[in-house]
Design a protein around this motif. Structure first.
Motif, PDB file in Angstrom:
ATOM      1  N   ASN A 293       0.481 128.113  86.432  1.00  0.00           N
ATOM      2  CA  ASN A 293      -0.950 128.356  86.211  1.00  0.00           C
ATOM      3  C   ASN A 293      -1.345 128.095  84.761  1.00  0.00           C
ATOM      4  OD1 ASN A 293      -1.531 129.183  88.876  1.00  0.00           O
ATOM      5  ND2 ASN A 293      -0.719 131.230  88.438  1.00  0.00           N
ATOM      6  N   ASP A 294      -0.343 128.060  83.874  1.00  0.00           N
ATOM      7  CA  ASP A 294      -0.605 127.771  82.461  1.00  0.00           C
ATOM      8  C   ASP A 294      -0.595 126.282  82.163  1.00  0.00           C
ATOM      9  OD1 ASP A 294      -0.793 130.443  81.859  1.00  0.00           O
ATOM     10  OD2 ASP A 294       1.325 130.650  81.275  1.00  0.00           O
ATOM     11  N   CYS A 295      -0.345 125.467  83.194  1.00  0.00           N
ATOM     12  CA  CYS A 295      -0.190 124.017  82.994  1.00  0.00           C
ATOM     13  C   CYS A 295      -1.364 123.240  83.592  1.00  0.00           C
ATOM     14  CB  CYS A 295       1.105 123.532  83.634  1.00  0.00           C
ATOM     15  SG  CYS A 295       2.573 124.315  82.953  1.00  0.00           S
ATOM     16  N   LYS A 296      -1.803 122.251  82.825  1.00  0.00           N
ATOM     17  CA  LYS A 296      -2.884 121.373  83.312  1.00  0.00           C
ATOM     18  C   LYS A 296      -2.355 119.934  83.311  1.00  0.00           C
ATOM     19  CE  LYS A 296      -7.357 119.492  81.984  1.00  0.00           C
ATOM     20  NZ  LYS A 296      -8.200 119.225  80.823  1.00  0.00           N
ATOM     21  N   PHE A 297      -2.504 119.251  84.461  1.00  0.00           N
ATOM     22  CA  PHE A 297      -2.032 117.876  84.586  1.00  0.00           C
ATOM     23  C   PHE A 297      -3.205 116.907  84.659  1.00  0.00           C
ATOM     24  CE2 PHE A 297       1.627 120.230  86.183  1.00  0.00           C
ATOM     25  CZ  PHE A 297       2.683 119.537  85.620  1.00  0.00           C
ATOM     26  N   ASP A 298      -3.091 115.813  83.902  1.00  0.00           N
ATOM     27  CA  ASP A 298      -4.041 114.702  84.007  1.00  0.00           C
ATOM     28  C   ASP A 298      -3.243 113.439  84.264  1.00  0.00           C
ATOM     29  OD1 ASP A 298      -6.515 116.110  83.229  1.00  0.00           O
ATOM     30  OD2 ASP A 298      -5.512 116.311  81.282  1.00  0.00           O
ATOM     31  N   VAL A 299      -3.802 112.538  85.068  1.00  0.00           N
ATOM     32  CA  VAL A 299      -3.135 111.250  85.296  1.00  0.00           C
ATOM     33  C   VAL A 299      -3.968 110.133  84.691  1.00  0.00           C
ATOM     34  CG1 VAL A 299      -1.941 112.002  87.383  1.00  0.00           C
ATOM     35  CG2 VAL A 299      -4.211 111.011  87.578  1.00  0.00           C
ATOM     36  N   PHE A 300      -3.260 109.090  84.215  1.00  0.00           N
ATOM     37  CA  PHE A 300      -3.976 107.945  83.631  1.00  0.00           C
ATOM     38  C   PHE A 300      -3.132 106.697  83.814  1.00  0.00           C
ATOM     39  CE2 PHE A 300      -1.353 109.920  80.416  1.00  0.00           C
ATOM     40  CZ  PHE A 300      -0.810 108.870  79.669  1.00  0.00           C
ATOM     41  N   ARG A 301      -3.703 105.570  83.508  1.00  0.00           N
ATOM     42  CA  ARG A 301      -3.004 104.292  83.674  1.00  0.00           C
ATOM     43  C   ARG A 301      -2.117 104.050  82.465  1.00  0.00           C
ATOM     44  NH1 ARG A 301      -6.179  99.680  86.661  1.00  0.00           N
ATOM     45  NH2 ARG A 301      -6.065 101.417  88.099  1.00  0.00           N
ATOM     46  N   ALA A 302      -0.841 103.747  82.728  1.00  0.00           N
ATOM     47  CA  ALA A 302       0.111 103.518  81.633  1.00  0.00           C
ATOM     48  C   ALA A 302      -0.273 102.284  80.835  1.00  0.00           C
ATOM     49  CB  ALA A 302       1.525 103.364  82.197  1.00  0.00           C
ATOM     50  N   SER A 303       0.079 102.276  79.552  1.00  0.00           N
ATOM     51  CA  SER A 303      -0.168 101.129  78.679  1.00  0.00           C
ATOM     52  C   SER A 303       1.130 100.723  78.015  1.00  0.00           C
ATOM     53  CB  SER A 303      -1.204 101.500  77.611  1.00  0.00           C
ATOM     54  OG  SER A 303      -0.728 102.569  76.829  1.00  0.00           O
ATOM     55  N   GLY A 304       1.147  99.557  77.413  1.00  0.00           N
ATOM     56  CA  GLY A 304       2.352  99.103  76.703  1.00  0.00           C
ATOM     57  C   GLY A 304       3.259  98.319  77.617  1.00  0.00           C
ATOM     58  N   ASN A 305       4.536  98.174  77.175  1.00  0.00           N
ATOM     59  CA  ASN A 305       5.493  97.352  77.896  1.00  0.00           C
ATOM     60  C   ASN A 305       6.064  98.115  79.084  1.00  0.00           C
ATOM     61  OD1 ASN A 305       5.164  95.317  75.972  1.00  0.00           O
ATOM     62  ND2 ASN A 305       6.609  96.326  74.616  1.00  0.00           N
ATOM     63  N   GLY A 306       5.251  98.287  80.089  1.00  0.00           N
ATOM     64  CA  GLY A 306       5.716  99.053  81.241  1.00  0.00           C
ATOM     65  C   GLY A 306       6.329  98.190  82.315  1.00  0.00           C
ATOM     66  N   GLY A 307       6.079  96.895  82.253  1.00  0.00           N
ATOM     67  CA  GLY A 307       6.615  96.022  83.280  1.00  0.00           C
ATOM     68  C   GLY A 307       5.697  95.948  84.479  1.00  0.00           C
ATOM     69  N   GLN A 308       6.115  95.181  85.461  1.00  0.00           N
ATOM     70  CA  GLN A 308       5.324  94.983  86.667  1.00  0.00           C
ATOM     71  C   GLN A 308       5.053  96.313  87.370  1.00  0.00           C
ATOM     72  OE1 GLN A 308       7.267  92.360  89.329  1.00  0.00           O
ATOM     73  NE2 GLN A 308       5.417  91.750  90.394  1.00  0.00           N
ATOM     74  N   CYS A 309       3.894  96.515  87.884  1.00  0.00           N
ATOM     75  CA  CYS A 309       3.459  97.706  88.643  1.00  0.00           C
ATOM     76  C   CYS A 309       3.086  98.901  87.765  1.00  0.00           C
ATOM     77  CB  CYS A 309       4.507  98.187  89.643  1.00  0.00           C
ATOM     78  SG  CYS A 309       5.007  96.918  90.806  1.00  0.00           S
TER      79      CYS A 309
END
Length: 357
Positions: A218-234
């Motif tokens: 309950n003390d944790c908050k999650f956000d998702v976003f699009r990765a950047s940098g040399n992440g490779g395909q997908c």
């Protein structure tokens, strides 16, 4: 000390007897627990048995010297006596070290955080070099490394990198690496050839299991976003990156190395749990001021622990005043001489503290 050693010897013999019982072999949980205890006691028992044999040799030699008249035999007995006495002294010191209280985290895996400090791009380049140094050190010990998160500066440097080292005894050796690492050299970007001083911080944290630290989700908050940098395909085409915020402390952790959002979330939780566990350990150390003073390196991130001087090819550890003129080897992961010296100094300080007490 010797009463305690006798008790440990009795306990060791009990364990060996239990391990031969069929009902223990069939109970894997009990069996593993006993095997661990036996493994911990084995070096103490071996040293104590050798100590007792040397004491017996001294008694036998003295007894035979009283009766022996042949001069050649007397010389042999005297030599045997001196060797046994010397061995007793060495074994007494070894046993004192073996009986020192063990750090409960010593056998744990570690999470390493390296951050560029003063020095801009030069500090980031040095952070990348220190990361590679630890990876090579891990390889030498057959430990595994796993990237948790990485923030690059675009020219090969790391603004911040977090990774895990998995292997038996990893924390026992790497715990002395926490603190400020300083580099003195002429940066590649410096046209005037002047030596610059840059710094990075290294934090070594024992991997915290759920039994070590209970994290309230309950003390944790999650956000998702699009990765950047040399992440490779997908990696850069889906919202797989995770940003975890721990609301009570304000700690923010980002993980984007995996293609799976679930895996990134799991990595972020591992890092957070270990950071919070480290904070709890720091509070305990502060409460035990005497014990903290007796240790080599407090793990304080603000403590300047080591300087890497490129023009002179030397590395100096300021805590134990150790200077080695083999910078290239150390940056290639050959850290054992430094770490062994730190362990020896730490043990000596703890022994001295015990004798004072």
């Amino acid at each position: 000390m010797f009463d305690r050693l006798e008790d440990l010897l009795i306990r060791f013999e009990e364990i060996m007897s239990e391990l031969n019982e069929p009902f223990v072999v069939n109970d894997q949980t009990r069996f593993q627990k006993l095997m661990k205890e036996q493994s911990d006691l084995q070096p103490i028992v071996d040293a104590y048995k050798e100590y007792k044999e040397s004491r017996q040799t001294v008694e036998d030699s003295l007894s035979m010297l009283e009766e022996e008249s042949d001069e050649e035999m007397r010389e042999m007995l005297k030599e045997e006596l001196n060797d046994a006495k010397k061995n007793i002294e060495e074994l007494e010191h070894k046993l004192k070290i073996l009986l020192l209280p063990k750090d409960p985290n010593d056998e744990k895996n570690v999470i390493v955080e390296i951050r560029a400090g003063a020095g801009g791009d030069e500090a980031a380049l040095f952070a990348a070099e220190i990361y590679r140094m630890y990876v090579k050190y891990a390889d030498m010990h057959r430990w595994k490394t796993e990237m948790m998160s990485l923030n690059e500066n675009g020219i090969g440097g790391f603004k911040e990198v977090t990774f895990m080292i998995t292997g038996q005894g990893a924390y026992s050796r790497l715990k002395y690496e926490s603190g400020v690492h300083r580099v003195q050299r002429v940066p590649e970007t410096e046209s005037g050839g002047r030596i610059h001083t840059s710094t990075i911080t290294v934090a070594i944290m024992p991997e915290a299991e759920e039994v070590d630290f209970q994290l309230d989700m309950n003390d944790c908050k999650f956000d998702v976003f699009r990765a950047s940098g040399n992440g490779g395909q997908c990696v850069n085409t889906t919202d797989s990156a995770v940003r975890l915020t721990h609301i009570p402390t304000g700690i923010v952790i980002s993980c984007q190395d995996e293609k799976s959002q679930l895996k990134n979330k799991d990595k972020a939780l591992k890092v957070l749990r270990s950071r919070l566990y480290e904070m709890e350990l720091a509070k305990q150390h502060d409460a035990e001021a005497e014990a903290r003073r007796s240790q080599i390196g407090t793990g304080d991130r603000s403590e300047k622990i080591r300087t890497y001087n490129f023009p002179q090819g030397r590395v100096t550890d300021h805590r134990i005043k150790l200077t080695l003129h083999r910078l290239d080897g150390i940056l290639n992961g050959d850290l054992d001489e430094i770490i062994d010296s730190l362990i020896a100094a730490d043990q000596a300080a703890k022994l001295a503290n015990l004798q004072e007490a």
